[in-house]
Design a protein around this motif. Structure first.
Motif, PDB file in Angstrom:
ATOM      1  N   GLY A   5      -0.065  -7.108  -7.878  1.00 34.86           N
ATOM      2  CA  GLY A   5       0.490  -7.724  -7.169  1.00 34.86           C
ATOM      3  C   GLY A   5       2.890  -8.483  -7.314  1.00 34.86           C
ATOM      4  N   GLY A   6       2.535  -8.968  -5.992  1.00 36.25           N
ATOM      5  CA  GLY A   6       4.176  -9.220  -6.765  1.00 36.25           C
ATOM      6  C   GLY A   6       4.129  -8.140  -4.831  1.00 36.25           C
ATOM      7  N   VAL A   7       3.901  -7.380  -4.612  1.00 30.80           N
ATOM      8  CA  VAL A   7       4.057  -6.978  -3.467  1.00 30.80           C
ATOM      9  C   VAL A   7       4.282  -7.357  -2.111  1.00 30.80           C
ATOM     10  CG1 VAL A   7       4.524  -4.142  -2.604  1.00 30.80           C
ATOM     11  CG2 VAL A   7       4.007  -5.076  -4.837  1.00 30.80           C
ATOM     12  N   ARG A   8       5.218  -7.047  -1.168  1.00 28.60           N
ATOM     13  CA  ARG A   8       5.312  -7.471  -0.541  1.00 28.60           C
ATOM     14  C   ARG A   8       4.224  -6.679   1.101  1.00 28.60           C
ATOM     15  NH1 ARG A   8      10.908  -8.139   2.820  1.00 28.60           N
ATOM     16  NH2 ARG A   8       9.514  -6.486   4.343  1.00 28.60           N
ATOM     17  N   LYS A   9       2.916  -7.724   1.966  1.00 30.16           N
ATOM     18  CA  LYS A   9       2.015  -6.905   3.027  1.00 30.16           C
ATOM     19  C   LYS A   9       2.373  -5.023   2.989  1.00 30.16           C
ATOM     20  CE  LYS A   9      -2.075  -6.997   4.093  1.00 30.16           C
ATOM     21  NZ  LYS A   9      -2.769  -6.620   2.900  1.00 30.16           N
ATOM     22  N   ALA A  10       3.774  -5.699   3.545  1.00 33.07           N
ATOM     23  CA  ALA A  10       4.231  -4.601   4.980  1.00 33.07           C
ATOM     24  C   ALA A  10       4.767  -3.100   3.606  1.00 33.07           C
ATOM     25  CB  ALA A  10       5.257  -4.976   5.477  1.00 33.07           C
ATOM     26  N   THR A  11       5.526  -3.652   2.673  1.00 34.43           N
ATOM     27  CA  THR A  11       5.269  -2.534   1.319  1.00 34.43           C
ATOM     28  C   THR A  11       3.699  -2.060   0.965  1.00 34.43           C
ATOM     29  OG1 THR A  11       7.350  -3.657   1.093  1.00 34.43           O
ATOM     30  CG2 THR A  11       6.751  -1.521  -0.524  1.00 34.43           C
ATOM     31  N   GLU A  12       3.350  -2.503   0.962  1.00 29.37           N
ATOM     32  CA  GLU A  12       1.584  -2.438   0.039  1.00 29.37           C
ATOM     33  C   GLU A  12       1.474  -1.586   1.303  1.00 29.37           C
ATOM     34  OE1 GLU A  12      -2.178  -3.777  -1.550  1.00 29.37           O
ATOM     35  OE2 GLU A  12      -1.174  -5.425  -0.988  1.00 29.37           O
ATOM     36  N   GLU A  13       1.256  -1.573   2.212  1.00 22.93           N
ATOM     37  CA  GLU A  13       0.560  -1.057   3.410  1.00 22.93           C
ATOM     38  C   GLU A  13       1.118   0.474   3.154  1.00 22.93           C
ATOM     39  OE1 GLU A  13       0.763  -2.863   6.997  1.00 22.93           O
ATOM     40  OE2 GLU A  13      -0.961  -4.581   6.721  1.00 22.93           O
ATOM     41  N   ARG A  14       2.213   0.393   3.356  1.00 23.89           N
ATOM     42  CA  ARG A  14       3.415   1.408   3.357  1.00 23.89           C
ATOM     43  C   ARG A  14       2.931   2.741   2.190  1.00 23.89           C
ATOM     44  NH1 ARG A  14       7.345  -0.877   4.121  1.00 23.89           N
ATOM     45  NH2 ARG A  14       8.892   0.244   1.983  1.00 23.89           N
ATOM     46  N   ILE A  15       2.793   2.182   1.270  1.00 23.59           N
ATOM     47  CA  ILE A  15       2.310   2.507   0.262  1.00 23.59           C
ATOM     48  C   ILE A  15       1.447   2.996  -0.561  1.00 23.59           C
ATOM     49  CG2 ILE A  15       1.569   2.305  -2.781  1.00 23.59           C
ATOM     50  CD1 ILE A  15       4.507   0.627  -2.846  1.00 23.59           C
ATOM     51  N   LEU A  16       0.209   2.304   0.569  1.00 18.11           N
ATOM     52  CA  LEU A  16      -1.355   2.935   0.515  1.00 18.11           C
ATOM     53  C   LEU A  16      -1.442   4.256   1.844  1.00 18.11           C
ATOM     54  CD1 LEU A  16      -3.293  -0.689   0.481  1.00 18.11           C
ATOM     55  CD2 LEU A  16      -3.307   1.546  -1.498  1.00 18.11           C
ATOM     56  N   LYS A  17      -0.418   3.949   2.760  1.00 16.25           N
ATOM     57  CA  LYS A  17      -0.378   5.037   3.743  1.00 16.25           C
ATOM     58  C   LYS A  17      -0.126   6.548   3.132  1.00 16.25           C
ATOM     59  CE  LYS A  17       0.952   5.815   7.920  1.00 16.25           C
ATOM     60  NZ  LYS A  17       1.890   5.570   9.407  1.00 16.25           N
ATOM     61  N   ALA A  18       1.106   6.090   1.992  1.00 12.99           N
ATOM     62  CA  ALA A  18       1.870   7.434   1.600  1.00 12.99           C
ATOM     63  C   ALA A  18       0.364   7.809   0.550  1.00 12.99           C
ATOM     64  CB  ALA A  18       2.968   7.096   1.024  1.00 12.99           C
ATOM     65  N   ILE A  19       0.024   7.356   0.029  1.00 13.79           N
ATOM     66  CA  ILE A  19      -1.350   7.574  -0.860  1.00 13.79           C
ATOM     67  C   ILE A  19      -2.026   8.379  -0.173  1.00 13.79           C
ATOM     68  CG2 ILE A  19      -2.479   7.181  -2.512  1.00 13.79           C
ATOM     69  CD1 ILE A  19      -0.884   4.913  -3.372  1.00 13.79           C
ATOM     70  N   ASN A  20      -2.812   7.780   1.190  1.00  9.60           N
ATOM     71  CA  ASN A  20      -3.690   8.175   1.642  1.00  9.60           C
ATOM     72  C   ASN A  20      -3.547   9.727   2.237  1.00  9.60           C
ATOM     73  OD1 ASN A  20      -5.858   6.175   1.015  1.00  9.60           O
ATOM     74  ND2 ASN A  20      -5.009   5.444   2.144  1.00  9.60           N
ATOM     75  N   GLU A  21      -1.923  10.058   3.037  1.00  6.75           N
ATOM     76  CA  GLU A  21      -1.587  10.953   2.812  1.00  6.75           C
ATOM     77  C   GLU A  21      -1.581  12.158   1.711  1.00  6.75           C
ATOM     78  OE1 GLU A  21       2.052  10.909   5.613  1.00  6.75           O
ATOM     79  OE2 GLU A  21       1.020   9.015   6.853  1.00  6.75           O
ATOM     80  N   LEU A  22      -0.851  12.238   0.922  1.00  2.00           N
ATOM     81  CA  LEU A  22      -1.231  12.640  -0.173  1.00  2.00           C
ATOM     82  C   LEU A  22      -2.461  12.817  -0.865  1.00  2.00           C
ATOM     83  CD1 LEU A  22       2.828  11.314  -1.927  1.00  2.00           C
ATOM     84  CD2 LEU A  22       2.279  13.762  -0.403  1.00  2.00           C
ATOM     85  N   GLY A  23      -3.174  12.727  -0.616  1.00  2.00           N
ATOM     86  CA  GLY A  23      -4.257  12.401  -1.486  1.00  2.00           C
ATOM     87  C   GLY A  23      -3.786  12.284  -3.164  1.00  2.00           C
ATOM     88  N   TYR A  24      -3.511  11.186  -2.642  1.00  2.00           N
ATOM     89  CA  TYR A  24      -2.571  11.045  -4.739  1.00  2.00           C
ATOM     90  C   TYR A  24      -3.904  10.493  -5.484  1.00  2.00           C
ATOM     91  CZ  TYR A  24       0.145   8.798  -8.644  1.00  2.00           C
ATOM     92  OH  TYR A  24       0.127   8.161  -9.338  1.00  2.00           O
ATOM     93  N   ILE A  25      -4.634   9.316  -4.985  1.00  2.00           N
ATOM     94  CA  ILE A  25      -5.766   8.463  -5.427  1.00  2.00           C
ATOM     95  C   ILE A  25      -7.114   9.703  -6.110  1.00  2.00           C
ATOM     96  CG2 ILE A  25      -7.892   7.378  -5.306  1.00  2.00           C
ATOM     97  CD1 ILE A  25      -5.562   4.855  -3.614  1.00  2.00           C
ATOM     98  N   ARG A  26      -6.874  10.282  -5.086  1.00  2.00           N
ATOM     99  CA  ARG A  26      -7.918  11.002  -5.510  1.00  2.00           C
ATOM    100  C   ARG A  26      -7.392  12.506  -5.605  1.00  2.00           C
ATOM    101  NH1 ARG A  26      -8.902  13.006  -0.332  1.00  2.00           N
ATOM    102  NH2 ARG A  26      -7.656  15.586  -0.509  1.00  2.00           N
ATOM    103  N   ASN A  27      -6.661  13.243  -6.366  1.00  2.00           N
ATOM    104  CA  ASN A  27      -6.422  13.954  -7.386  1.00  2.00           C
ATOM    105  C   ASN A  27      -5.649  13.830  -8.719  1.00  2.00           C
ATOM    106  OD1 ASN A  27      -7.595  15.553  -5.517  1.00  2.00           O
ATOM    107  ND2 ASN A  27      -5.322  15.630  -4.111  1.00  2.00           N
TER     108      ASN A  27
END
Length: 340
Positions: free
Chosen positions: A29-51
């Motif tokens: 927690g403690g992260v603004r919604k817009a910032t969190e969405e930007r991070i999650l988008k980056a994670i998905n684009e990079l495949g970071y969670i998966r790998n």
């Protein structure tokens, strides 16, 4: 080899600090919604969670295991689950049950979710026996036990029932009752039970010198509707089968419904054996003959294997249990002629 994305890559793409990415990954927690969405988008684009994501987090045992099944509506799986839960409670473990509806895409999402939740292990009847997506669990050191279906891409402990033997015994019984025109409603041939039950059917015909007739082989999908439609297809044949072997319980239910609608008399005009016992089997008249599996035992053994993997960190060779089915002959088979 291309380097796998790391937390620094995510932070750079999302234009935030590494600490902020870490807070999102760990659900702090403690992260603004817009910032969190930007991070999650980056994670998905990079495949970071998966790998790589879970490898960067320090795993702690949660006394929780994940269970993944392809169809929660199938009465087989709640009974297997009962066996898992009984043994899990004895060891003070909690279970999380998820159903894929036979979708490999949904299954991969569930796997990612289980990783994020920090489950200690996973018991799975996979929707995709190729199993490449399940390497995500292996990469994080999360043990896996396969139930009812095999995983091909890497070695895991497996608990199966002897499908070939069960199907063979069912068809053999029909043959010894004098049937030669024996139909099968098959399960998907990309699954262990689908393939093996069809193999048992063919082996019985071959061993008793009964010609294989493709007209009597109807492809189903382990769903009730496919059993219903398959039975209609068999009834439409000019040379109808005198016996039907159904490859799972839901298709059996569909088959019985179609038989009733078609006024195709079960047990007299057409004999029947289904794979897996169903609640209606002993309530119908005539009572259904079935190949019964030890469903609770499948779950109990699966949890025991998983618990050993969780507790003993040293390598353990792959283990495979093959349980025996039981042919239960009731009233849905009739003698048409004496063979021996």
């Amino acid at each position: 080899m291309e380097n796998k994305p790391n937390i620094q890559d995510v932070a750079k793409l999302a234009n935030v600090s590494i600490a902020t990415v870490s807070r999102v990954i760990n659900n702090q927690g403690g992260v603004r919604k817009a910032t969190e969405e930007r991070i999650l988008k980056a994670i998905n684009e990079l495949g970071y969670i998966r790998n790589a994501a879970a490898r960067t987090m320090k795993r702690k045992e949660t006394n929780t295991i994940g269970v993944i099944v392809p169809d929660i509506k199938n009465p087989f799986f709640p009974l297997v689950m009962a066996g898992i839960e009984q043994k899990a409670r004895e060891k003070q473990y909690f279970t999380i049950l998820s159903s894929t509806n036979e979708s490999p895409i949904v299954e991969e999402e569930i796997v990612k979710n289980f990783i994020e939740r920090g489950v200690d292990g996973v018991i799975i009847t996979t929707a995709n026996e190729n199993g490449d997506h399940l390497k995500l669990l292996q990469e994080q050191g999360i043990p896996i036990v396969a139930v009812d279906r095999s995983i091909k891409s890497f070695e895991v402990d497996t608990v199966l029932v002897d499908n070939v033997k069960g199907a063979y015994q069912a068809v053999q019984h029909l043959i010894l009752q004098g049937h030669e025109k024996i139909a099968i409603i098959c399960g998907p041939q990309n699954t262990t039970p689908g393939r093996e039950r069809f193999l048992g059917y063919k082996k019985a015909l071959e061993n008793y010198n009964i010609p294989f007739d493709e007209r009597y082989v109807i492809q189903g999908d382990f769903g009730e509707q496919s059993g219903y439609l398959a039975t209609q297809e068999l009834y439409a044949l000019d040379d109808k089968p005198t016996a039907i072997f159904s490859s799972n319980n839901l298709m059996t239910i569909g088959c019985v419904k179609a038989l009733e609608e078609l006024h195709w008399k079960l047990g007299s005009e057409v004999s029947f054996i289904g794979f897996d016992d169903v609640d209606i089997a002993t309530f119908l008249n005539p009572k259904l003959s079935v190949v019964s599996r030890p469903m609770n035992a499948l779950g109990e053994i699966a949890f025991q294997l998983l618990h050993e993997r969780i507790c003993f960190k040293e390598p353990i060779p792959k283990r495979e249990y093959l349980l025996s089915p039981e042919l239960k002959i009731r009233q849905s088979c009739r003698l048409v002629k004496t063979v021996f």
